[in-house]
Design a protein around this motif. Structure first.
Motif, PDB file in Angstrom:
ATOM      1  N   GLU A   1      48.174 -13.970  65.181  1.00 46.68           N
ATOM      2  CA  GLU A   1      47.090 -13.886  64.196  1.00 46.68           C
ATOM      3  C   GLU A   1      46.238 -12.647  64.434  1.00 46.68           C
ATOM      4  N   ASP A   2      45.985 -12.313  65.703  1.00 50.84           N
ATOM      5  CA  ASP A   2      45.224 -11.099  65.999  1.00 50.84           C
ATOM      6  C   ASP A   2      45.952  -9.869  65.475  1.00 50.84           C
ATOM      7  N   VAL A   3      47.253  -9.823  65.682  1.00 49.86           N
ATOM      8  CA  VAL A   3      48.051  -8.685  65.222  1.00 49.86           C
ATOM      9  C   VAL A   3      48.009  -8.605  63.699  1.00 49.86           C
ATOM     10  N   GLU A   4      48.179  -9.738  63.015  1.00 46.95           N
ATOM     11  CA  GLU A   4      48.181  -9.756  61.550  1.00 46.95           C
ATOM     12  C   GLU A   4      46.817  -9.404  60.969  1.00 46.95           C
ATOM     13  N   PHE A   5      45.766 -10.041  61.488  1.00 46.32           N
ATOM     14  CA  PHE A   5      44.424  -9.750  60.986  1.00 46.32           C
ATOM     15  C   PHE A   5      44.038  -8.306  61.288  1.00 46.32           C
ATOM     16  N   GLY A   6      44.456  -7.807  62.443  1.00 39.77           N
ATOM     17  CA  GLY A   6      44.195  -6.409  62.787  1.00 39.77           C
ATOM     18  C   GLY A   6      44.864  -5.456  61.817  1.00 39.77           C
ATOM     19  N   ALA A   7      46.103  -5.763  61.415  1.00 37.67           N
ATOM     20  CA  ALA A   7      46.822  -4.907  60.465  1.00 37.67           C
ATOM     21  C   ALA A   7      46.117  -4.873  59.124  1.00 37.67           C
ATOM     22  N   GLU A   8      45.619  -6.024  58.669  1.00 35.41           N
ATOM     23  CA  GLU A   8      44.887  -6.069  57.397  1.00 35.41           C
ATOM     24  C   GLU A   8      43.611  -5.243  57.487  1.00 35.41           C
ATOM     25  N   PHE A   9      42.893  -5.394  58.586  1.00 34.17           N
ATOM     26  CA  PHE A   9      41.675  -4.613  58.793  1.00 34.17           C
ATOM     27  C   PHE A   9      41.985  -3.117  58.821  1.00 34.17           C
ATOM     28  N   LEU A  10      43.027  -2.736  59.559  1.00 38.66           N
ATOM     29  CA  LEU A  10      43.381  -1.321  59.689  1.00 38.66           C
ATOM     30  C   LEU A  10      43.762  -0.702  58.356  1.00 38.66           C
ATOM     31  N   ALA A  11      44.397  -1.472  57.477  1.00 38.74           N
ATOM     32  CA  ALA A  11      44.758  -0.951  56.152  1.00 38.74           C
ATOM     33  C   ALA A  11      43.497  -0.547  55.389  1.00 38.74           C
ATOM     34  N   ASP A  12      42.449  -1.357  55.464  1.00 42.34           N
ATOM     35  CA  ASP A  12      41.200  -1.019  54.786  1.00 42.34           C
ATOM     36  C   ASP A  12      40.437   0.080  55.521  1.00 42.34           C
ATOM     37  N   PHE A  13      40.383  -0.007  56.829  1.00 44.15           N
ATOM     38  CA  PHE A  13      39.662   0.990  57.623  1.00 44.15           C
ATOM     39  C   PHE A  13      40.277   2.373  57.418  1.00 44.15           C
ATOM     40  N   GLY A  14      41.607   2.429  57.351  1.00 41.91           N
ATOM     41  CA  GLY A  14      42.313   3.698  57.162  1.00 41.91           C
ATOM     42  C   GLY A  14      42.048   4.361  55.826  1.00 41.91           C
ATOM     43  N   LYS A  15      41.525   3.612  54.860  1.00 40.60           N
ATOM     44  CA  LYS A  15      41.162   4.196  53.565  1.00 40.60           C
ATOM     45  C   LYS A  15      39.904   5.043  53.680  1.00 40.60           C
ATOM     46  N   ALA A  16      39.070   4.746  54.667  1.00 41.62           N
ATOM     47  CA  ALA A  16      37.819   5.475  54.850  1.00 41.62           C
ATOM     48  C   ALA A  16      37.884   6.483  55.994  1.00 41.62           C
ATOM     49  N   VAL A  17      38.687   6.174  57.001  1.00 39.25           N
ATOM     50  CA  VAL A  17      38.768   7.017  58.197  1.00 39.25           C
ATOM     51  C   VAL A  17      40.240   7.225  58.537  1.00 39.25           C
ATOM     52  N   PRO A  18      40.689   8.458  58.683  1.00 35.75           N
ATOM     53  CA  PRO A  18      42.088   8.673  59.065  1.00 35.75           C
ATOM     54  C   PRO A  18      42.349   8.180  60.487  1.00 35.75           C
ATOM     55  N   VAL A  19      43.314   7.271  60.610  1.00 36.95           N
ATOM     56  CA  VAL A  19      43.648   6.663  61.894  1.00 36.95           C
ATOM     57  C   VAL A  19      44.943   7.280  62.402  1.00 36.95           C
ATOM     58  N   ASN A  20      44.917   7.817  63.609  1.00 38.74           N
ATOM     59  CA  ASN A  20      46.125   8.404  64.203  1.00 38.74           C
ATOM     60  C   ASN A  20      47.008   7.340  64.832  1.00 38.74           C
ATOM     61  N   VAL A  21      46.381   6.393  65.523  1.00 41.42           N
ATOM     62  CA  VAL A  21      47.128   5.310  66.163  1.00 41.42           C
ATOM     63  C   VAL A  21      46.155   4.164  66.405  1.00 41.42           C
ATOM     64  N   ALA A  22      46.696   2.949  66.387  1.00 44.17           N
ATOM     65  CA  ALA A  22      45.893   1.763  66.676  1.00 44.17           C
ATOM     66  C   ALA A  22      46.728   0.829  67.538  1.00 44.17           C
ATOM     67  N   LEU A  23      46.045   0.128  68.432  1.00 45.65           N
ATOM     68  CA  LEU A  23      46.746  -0.785  69.316  1.00 45.65           C
ATOM     69  C   LEU A  23      45.801  -1.845  69.837  1.00 45.65           C
ATOM     70  N   TRP A  24      46.366  -2.985  70.166  1.00 47.96           N
ATOM     71  CA  TRP A  24      45.657  -3.999  70.933  1.00 47.96           C
ATOM     72  C   TRP A  24      45.978  -3.720  72.396  1.00 47.96           C
ATOM     73  N   ALA A  25      44.979  -3.776  73.251  1.00 41.88           N
ATOM     74  CA  ALA A  25      45.216  -3.576  74.680  1.00 41.88           C
ATOM     75  C   ALA A  25      44.302  -4.497  75.475  1.00 41.88           C
ATOM     76  N   LYS A  26      44.785  -4.880  76.634  1.00 42.87           N
ATOM     77  CA  LYS A  26      44.040  -5.747  77.551  1.00 42.87           C
ATOM     78  C   LYS A  26      43.880  -5.015  78.880  1.00 42.87           C
ATOM     79  N   PRO A  27      42.746  -4.309  79.055  1.00 36.87           N
ATOM     80  CA  PRO A  27      42.490  -3.696  80.355  1.00 36.87           C
ATOM     81  C   PRO A  27      42.354  -4.780  81.425  1.00 36.87           C
ATOM     82  N   ALA A  28      42.776  -4.484  82.620  1.00 34.86           N
ATOM     83  CA  ALA A  28      42.760  -5.471  83.704  1.00 34.86           C
ATOM     84  C   ALA A  28      41.357  -6.002  83.970  1.00 34.86           C
ATOM     85  N   GLU A  29      40.342  -5.153  83.838  1.00 32.00           N
ATOM     86  CA  GLU A  29      38.982  -5.598  84.154  1.00 32.00           C
ATOM     87  C   GLU A  29      38.339  -6.382  83.015  1.00 32.00           C
ATOM     88  N   ALA A  30      38.984  -6.456  81.855  1.00 32.05           N
ATOM     89  CA  ALA A  30      38.427  -7.161  80.705  1.00 32.05           C
ATOM     90  C   ALA A  30      38.953  -8.595  80.649  1.00 32.05           C
TER      91      ALA A  30
END
Length: 130
Positions: free
Chosen positions: A9-38
């Motif tokens: 669900e995070d991946v899917e909802f993120g993709a929907e958000f990125l589609a809209d965000f990319g209309k206003a701001v050019p996105v080079n790359v997007a990813l979900w990441a889990k830093p060890a300290e987070a």
């Protein structure tokens, strides 16, 4: 690795958000990441437009779109420069494994940060900012 899993669900909802965000701001790359300290996963969005001086514009757009995408927590989104080591690694992963989505990696040292896991989105469709 004692961490919370990234759910589809995070991946899917993120993709929907990125589609809209990319209309206003050019996105080079997007990813979900889990830093060890987070304690949770974050959606990292990289753009050439995110420098120290103009990152605030990106966050304004992020919070504007948060109302349209209630499943995406704006406090779990990090806007980074395309020069950030995490963005560079994600671009390299996407380039090298373009034919094998989804693109994931685990246990990687990125700059000074250890990343337990990541999901790199495929290239977003080219859009022109509004």
């Amino acid at each position: 690795m004692d961490s919370i899993a990234l759910v589809n669900e995070d991946v899917e909802f993120g993709a929907e958000f990125l589609a809209d965000f990319g209309k206003a701001v050019p996105v080079n790359v997007a990813l979900w990441a889990k830093p060890a300290e987070a304690s949770q996963w974050y959606l990292y969005v990289a753009s050439d437009q995110f420098g120290d001086a103009n990152r605030d514009d990106g966050y304004r757009e992020l919070f504007r779109l948060a109302d349209l995408h209630p499943h995406v927590d704006p406090f779990r989104v990090r806007l980074i420069s395309s020069d950030d080591p995490l963005a560079k690694l994600a671009l390299d992963v996407r380039r090298r494994f373009r034919d094998r989505p989804p693109m994931r990696f685990e246990d990687k040292l990125v700059g000074a940060t250890f990343v337990e896991g990541a999901y790199v989105y495929p290239e977003l469709p080219a859009t022109s900012p509004a």
